[in-house]
Design a protein around this motif. Structure first.
Motif, PDB file in Angstrom:
ATOM      1  N   PHE A 235     -12.703  -4.266  -2.862  1.00 32.19           N
ATOM      2  CA  PHE A 235     -12.399  -4.849  -4.167  1.00 32.19           C
ATOM      3  C   PHE A 235     -13.621  -5.586  -4.734  1.00 32.19           C
ATOM      4  CE2 PHE A 235      -7.699  -4.892  -3.073  1.00 32.19           C
ATOM      5  CZ  PHE A 235      -7.336  -4.029  -4.092  1.00 32.19           C
ATOM      6  N   TYR A 236     -14.294  -6.318  -3.866  1.00 31.29           N
ATOM      7  CA  TYR A 236     -15.454  -7.112  -4.267  1.00 31.29           C
ATOM      8  C   TYR A 236     -16.578  -6.205  -4.782  1.00 31.29           C
ATOM      9  CZ  TYR A 236     -19.331 -10.462  -3.730  1.00 31.29           C
ATOM     10  OH  TYR A 236     -20.428 -11.275  -3.936  1.00 31.29           O
ATOM     11  N   PHE A 237     -16.882  -5.164  -4.022  1.00 32.95           N
ATOM     12  CA  PHE A 237     -17.945  -4.252  -4.419  1.00 32.95           C
ATOM     13  C   PHE A 237     -17.575  -3.495  -5.690  1.00 32.95           C
ATOM     14  CE2 PHE A 237     -19.839  -5.202  -0.431  1.00 32.95           C
ATOM     15  CZ  PHE A 237     -21.154  -4.747  -0.479  1.00 32.95           C
ATOM     16  N   ASN A 238     -16.292  -3.207  -5.865  1.00 34.78           N
ATOM     17  CA  ASN A 238     -15.878  -2.484  -7.064  1.00 34.78           C
ATOM     18  C   ASN A 238     -16.113  -3.323  -8.319  1.00 34.78           C
ATOM     19  OD1 ASN A 238     -14.504  -0.152  -8.335  1.00 34.78           O
ATOM     20  ND2 ASN A 238     -12.940  -1.670  -8.847  1.00 34.78           N
ATOM     21  N   ALA A 239     -15.873  -4.627  -8.230  1.00 33.85           N
ATOM     22  CA  ALA A 239     -16.130  -5.507  -9.371  1.00 33.85           C
ATOM     23  C   ALA A 239     -17.615  -5.512  -9.725  1.00 33.85           C
ATOM     24  CB  ALA A 239     -15.642  -6.923  -9.064  1.00 33.85           C
ATOM     25  N   VAL A 240     -18.454  -5.546  -8.700  1.00 34.80           N
ATOM     26  CA  VAL A 240     -19.906  -5.503  -8.932  1.00 34.80           C
ATOM     27  C   VAL A 240     -20.302  -4.172  -9.557  1.00 34.80           C
ATOM     28  CG1 VAL A 240     -22.167  -5.524  -7.805  1.00 34.80           C
ATOM     29  CG2 VAL A 240     -20.391  -7.139  -7.077  1.00 34.80           C
ATOM     30  N   LYS A 241     -19.733  -3.104  -9.049  1.00 37.89           N
ATOM     31  CA  LYS A 241     -20.045  -1.766  -9.574  1.00 37.89           C
ATOM     32  C   LYS A 241     -19.736  -1.664 -11.066  1.00 37.89           C
ATOM     33  CE  LYS A 241     -17.155   1.638  -9.370  1.00 37.89           C
ATOM     34  NZ  LYS A 241     -17.140   2.176 -10.771  1.00 37.89           N
ATOM     35  N   GLU A 242     -18.566  -2.159 -11.460  1.00 35.62           N
ATOM     36  CA  GLU A 242     -18.170  -2.066 -12.861  1.00 35.62           C
ATOM     37  C   GLU A 242     -19.132  -2.830 -13.761  1.00 35.62           C
ATOM     38  OE1 GLU A 242     -15.912  -0.205 -14.219  1.00 35.62           O
ATOM     39  OE2 GLU A 242     -15.224   0.596 -12.304  1.00 35.62           O
ATOM     40  N   ALA A 243     -19.583  -3.992 -13.300  1.00 36.48           N
ATOM     41  CA  ALA A 243     -20.506  -4.794 -14.097  1.00 36.48           C
ATOM     42  C   ALA A 243     -21.870  -4.117 -14.214  1.00 36.48           C
ATOM     43  CB  ALA A 243     -20.653  -6.185 -13.487  1.00 36.48           C
ATOM     44  N   VAL A 244     -22.402  -3.662 -13.086  1.00 35.27           N
ATOM     45  CA  VAL A 244     -23.721  -3.021 -13.093  1.00 35.27           C
ATOM     46  C   VAL A 244     -23.688  -1.743 -13.920  1.00 35.27           C
ATOM     47  CG1 VAL A 244     -25.476  -1.906 -11.655  1.00 35.27           C
ATOM     48  CG2 VAL A 244     -24.386  -4.020 -10.880  1.00 35.27           C
ATOM     49  N   SER A 245     -22.634  -0.967 -13.770  1.00 40.59           N
ATOM     50  CA  SER A 245     -22.507   0.281 -14.517  1.00 40.59           C
ATOM     51  C   SER A 245     -22.482   0.025 -16.022  1.00 40.59           C
ATOM     52  CB  SER A 245     -21.235   1.012 -14.081  1.00 40.59           C
ATOM     53  OG  SER A 245     -21.106   2.242 -14.755  1.00 40.59           O
ATOM     54  N   ALA A 246     -21.766  -1.010 -16.435  1.00 43.20           N
ATOM     55  CA  ALA A 246     -21.697  -1.337 -17.863  1.00 43.20           C
ATOM     56  C   ALA A 246     -23.048  -1.784 -18.395  1.00 43.20           C
ATOM     57  CB  ALA A 246     -20.651  -2.429 -18.090  1.00 43.20           C
ATOM     58  N   ALA A 247     -23.764  -2.578 -17.606  1.00 42.49           N
ATOM     59  CA  ALA A 247     -25.081  -3.055 -18.039  1.00 42.49           C
ATOM     60  C   ALA A 247     -26.048  -1.892 -18.216  1.00 42.49           C
ATOM     61  CB  ALA A 247     -25.627  -4.050 -17.018  1.00 42.49           C
ATOM     62  N   ILE A 248     -25.994  -0.935 -17.307  1.00 43.47           N
ATOM     63  CA  ILE A 248     -26.896   0.220 -17.392  1.00 43.47           C
ATOM     64  C   ILE A 248     -26.531   1.118 -18.571  1.00 43.47           C
ATOM     65  CG2 ILE A 248     -27.511   2.364 -16.191  1.00 43.47           C
ATOM     66  CD1 ILE A 248     -27.528   0.781 -13.602  1.00 43.47           C
ATOM     67  N   ARG A 249     -25.257   1.140 -18.936  1.00 38.61           N
ATOM     68  CA  ARG A 249     -24.840   1.944 -20.092  1.00 38.61           C
ATOM     69  C   ARG A 249     -25.291   1.320 -21.405  1.00 38.61           C
ATOM     70  NH1 ARG A 249     -19.785   2.163 -17.381  1.00 38.61           N
ATOM     71  NH2 ARG A 249     -18.943   0.679 -18.908  1.00 38.61           N
ATOM     72  N   GLY A 250     -25.763   0.061 -21.347  1.00 37.49           N
ATOM     73  CA  GLY A 250     -26.267  -0.579 -22.556  1.00 37.49           C
ATOM     74  C   GLY A 250     -25.410  -1.711 -23.075  1.00 37.49           C
ATOM     75  N   ALA A 251     -24.368  -2.108 -22.322  1.00 38.63           N
ATOM     76  CA  ALA A 251     -23.519  -3.216 -22.755  1.00 38.63           C
ATOM     77  C   ALA A 251     -24.308  -4.520 -22.723  1.00 38.63           C
ATOM     78  CB  ALA A 251     -22.296  -3.320 -21.849  1.00 38.63           C
ATOM     79  N   THR A 252     -23.924  -5.451 -23.577  1.00 35.11           N
ATOM     80  CA  THR A 252     -24.564  -6.767 -23.554  1.00 35.11           C
ATOM     81  C   THR A 252     -24.232  -7.458 -22.232  1.00 35.11           C
ATOM     82  OG1 THR A 252     -22.646  -7.857 -24.558  1.00 35.11           O
ATOM     83  CG2 THR A 252     -24.335  -6.960 -26.055  1.00 35.11           C
ATOM     84  N   PRO A 253     -25.031  -8.437 -21.805  1.00 34.05           N
ATOM     85  CA  PRO A 253     -24.762  -9.108 -20.523  1.00 34.05           C
ATOM     86  C   PRO A 253     -23.345  -9.661 -20.403  1.00 34.05           C
ATOM     87  CG  PRO A 253     -26.936  -9.694 -21.317  1.00 34.05           C
ATOM     88  CD  PRO A 253     -26.310  -8.898 -22.398  1.00 34.05           C
ATOM     89  N   LEU A 254     -22.830 -10.246 -21.499  1.00 34.42           N
ATOM     90  CA  LEU A 254     -21.493 -10.823 -21.441  1.00 34.42           C
ATOM     91  C   LEU A 254     -20.423  -9.741 -21.276  1.00 34.42           C
ATOM     92  CD1 LEU A 254     -19.792 -13.375 -21.544  1.00 34.42           C
ATOM     93  CD2 LEU A 254     -19.692 -13.145 -24.030  1.00 34.42           C
ATOM     94  N   ILE A 255     -20.569  -8.648 -22.018  1.00 34.05           N
ATOM     95  CA  ILE A 255     -19.609  -7.554 -21.900  1.00 34.05           C
ATOM     96  C   ILE A 255     -19.695  -6.919 -20.508  1.00 34.05           C
ATOM     97  CG2 ILE A 255     -19.011  -5.249 -22.740  1.00 34.05           C
ATOM     98  CD1 ILE A 255     -18.042  -7.467 -24.521  1.00 34.05           C
ATOM     99  N   ALA A 256     -20.901  -6.813 -19.985  1.00 35.77           N
ATOM    100  CA  ALA A 256     -21.083  -6.203 -18.666  1.00 35.77           C
ATOM    101  C   ALA A 256     -20.347  -7.001 -17.585  1.00 35.77           C
ATOM    102  CB  ALA A 256     -22.574  -6.112 -18.334  1.00 35.77           C
ATOM    103  N   VAL A 257     -20.511  -8.316 -17.593  1.00 38.82           N
ATOM    104  CA  VAL A 257     -19.822  -9.112 -16.574  1.00 38.82           C
ATOM    105  C   VAL A 257     -18.322  -9.174 -16.855  1.00 38.82           C
ATOM    106  CG1 VAL A 257     -21.827 -10.486 -15.924  1.00 38.82           C
ATOM    107  CG2 VAL A 257     -20.356 -11.285 -17.785  1.00 38.82           C
ATOM    108  N   GLU A 258     -17.929  -8.970 -18.096  1.00 38.46           N
ATOM    109  CA  GLU A 258     -16.501  -8.909 -18.411  1.00 38.46           C
ATOM    110  C   GLU A 258     -15.873  -7.666 -17.780  1.00 38.46           C
ATOM    111  OE1 GLU A 258     -12.661  -9.612 -20.129  1.00 38.46           O
ATOM    112  OE2 GLU A 258     -14.328 -10.830 -19.393  1.00 38.46           O
ATOM    113  N   TYR A 259     -16.626  -6.561 -17.758  1.00 35.57           N
ATOM    114  CA  TYR A 259     -16.149  -5.382 -17.034  1.00 35.57           C
ATOM    115  C   TYR A 259     -15.907  -5.742 -15.569  1.00 35.57           C
ATOM    116  CZ  TYR A 259     -16.622  -1.546 -20.428  1.00 35.57           C
ATOM    117  OH  TYR A 259     -16.441  -0.684 -21.488  1.00 35.57           O
ATOM    118  N   GLY A 260     -16.848  -6.481 -15.008  1.00 31.91           N
ATOM    119  CA  GLY A 260     -16.689  -6.893 -13.610  1.00 31.91           C
ATOM    120  C   GLY A 260     -15.500  -7.814 -13.420  1.00 31.91           C
TER     121      GLY A 260
END
Length: 281
Positions: A235-260
């Motif tokens: 579960f922990y790694f999945n939250a990190v994955k979602e955040a990193v993936s969003a950041a690489i797709r071009g999401a803003t930092p706040l949106i990226a961590v919101e994915y996480g």
């Protein structure tokens, strides 16, 4: 801690129930039966391992009486670390984090969060992903790469749990082996009076009792504990994955961590306002 408490409850329940029934404790003390069951069970368990899987089991022993540490604080710290990393990427360009991912031990960002940075598997998971993105500049396959990495980590973590669970499942069979041997010995005393035969038959049945107890009261809970530990880490790694993936797709930092944040299990998921306060601090 929970495993230890559970084992104590199991032992106390057996002892209290047998004592309340006025059972004779001398009958239950059968060292030969215990030797056969534990010796055969552990021998079969050891024989089924490879050097690699056995090393994983030894390393996982510390998990039996430990906790993954899942908490709102841990997740908030992780999101804050990722936010700092993504903010640097967003403001200074992706190339600006090269030194952070290449040498995480000397990274100012990672060093701000020592409790998280000591998890080298996590840091390598983040660093390797961002390193690939720095090299290729292509976000297309990054999500799939992280899923492959997570699957490997998860399957490796489950190997010790499965091994212990398989050993637990063998214990009732080993108990039957000990019981049958006890019955064989009893048959050799068939001319003895009933009270003697009763004693030997009771001793033989202790093998079945002990094998089942080891399965469901001792080794079974150990295997389940290792599985639950690994599930929380996944579960922990999945939250990190979602955040990193969003950041690489071009999401803003706040949106990226919101994915996480949205990928965090509900008991540990901070409110958006709590996360926002943490990021500002």
């Amino acid at each position: 801690m929970y495993l230890l408490i559970g084992l104590i409850i199991v032992v106390v329940s057996v002892v209290a129930g047998y004592t309340m029934s006025h059972g004779e404790w001398g009958v239950l003390f059968q060292p030969a039966e215990f030797l056969i069951i534990l010796g055969c069970g552990l021998g079969a368990f050891f024989g089924s391992q490879t050097k690699y899987t056995f090393s994983l089991i030894i390393k996982s022993l510390k998990r039996l009486f430990a906790d993954p540490g899942s908490s709102k604080t841990r997740y908030l710290e992780t999101l804050a670390m990722l936010y700092a990393l993504f903010t640097k990427m967003h403001r200074e360009g992706v190339i600006s984090i090269e030194s952070d991912v290449e040498r995480p031990e000397s990274s100012p960002i990672f060093n701000k969060f020592p409790a998280i940075a000591k998890n080298t598997v996590l840091i390598n998971f983040i660093g390797d992903t961002l390193r690939v993105y720095l090299t290729t500049g292509d976000p297309a396959d990054i999500d799939s790469l992280m899923k492959v990495d997570m699957q490997t980590i998860h399957e490796e973590g489950m190997l010790p749990a499965h091994s212990v669970s398989h050993m637990a499942e063998s214990m009732p069979g080993m108990g039957i082996v000990a019981c049958v041997l006890g019955v064989v010995l009893t048959m050799g005393k068939i001319n003895e009076p009933p009270e003697v035969l009763g004693h030997h038959i009771g001793a033989a049945l202790v093998g079945t009792f002990f094998g089942i107890l080891c399965c469901y009261g001792l080794f079974g809970p150990m295997g389940s504990k290792l599985e639950n530990y690994e599930a929380e880490e996944h579960f922990y790694f999945n939250a990190v994955k979602e955040a990193v993936s969003a950041a690489i797709r071009g999401a803003t930092p706040l949106i990226a961590v919101e994915y996480g944040r949205r990928a965090i299990p509900y008991p540990f998921r901070p409110k958006f306002s709590e996360m926002e306060d943490k990021l500002k601090s």
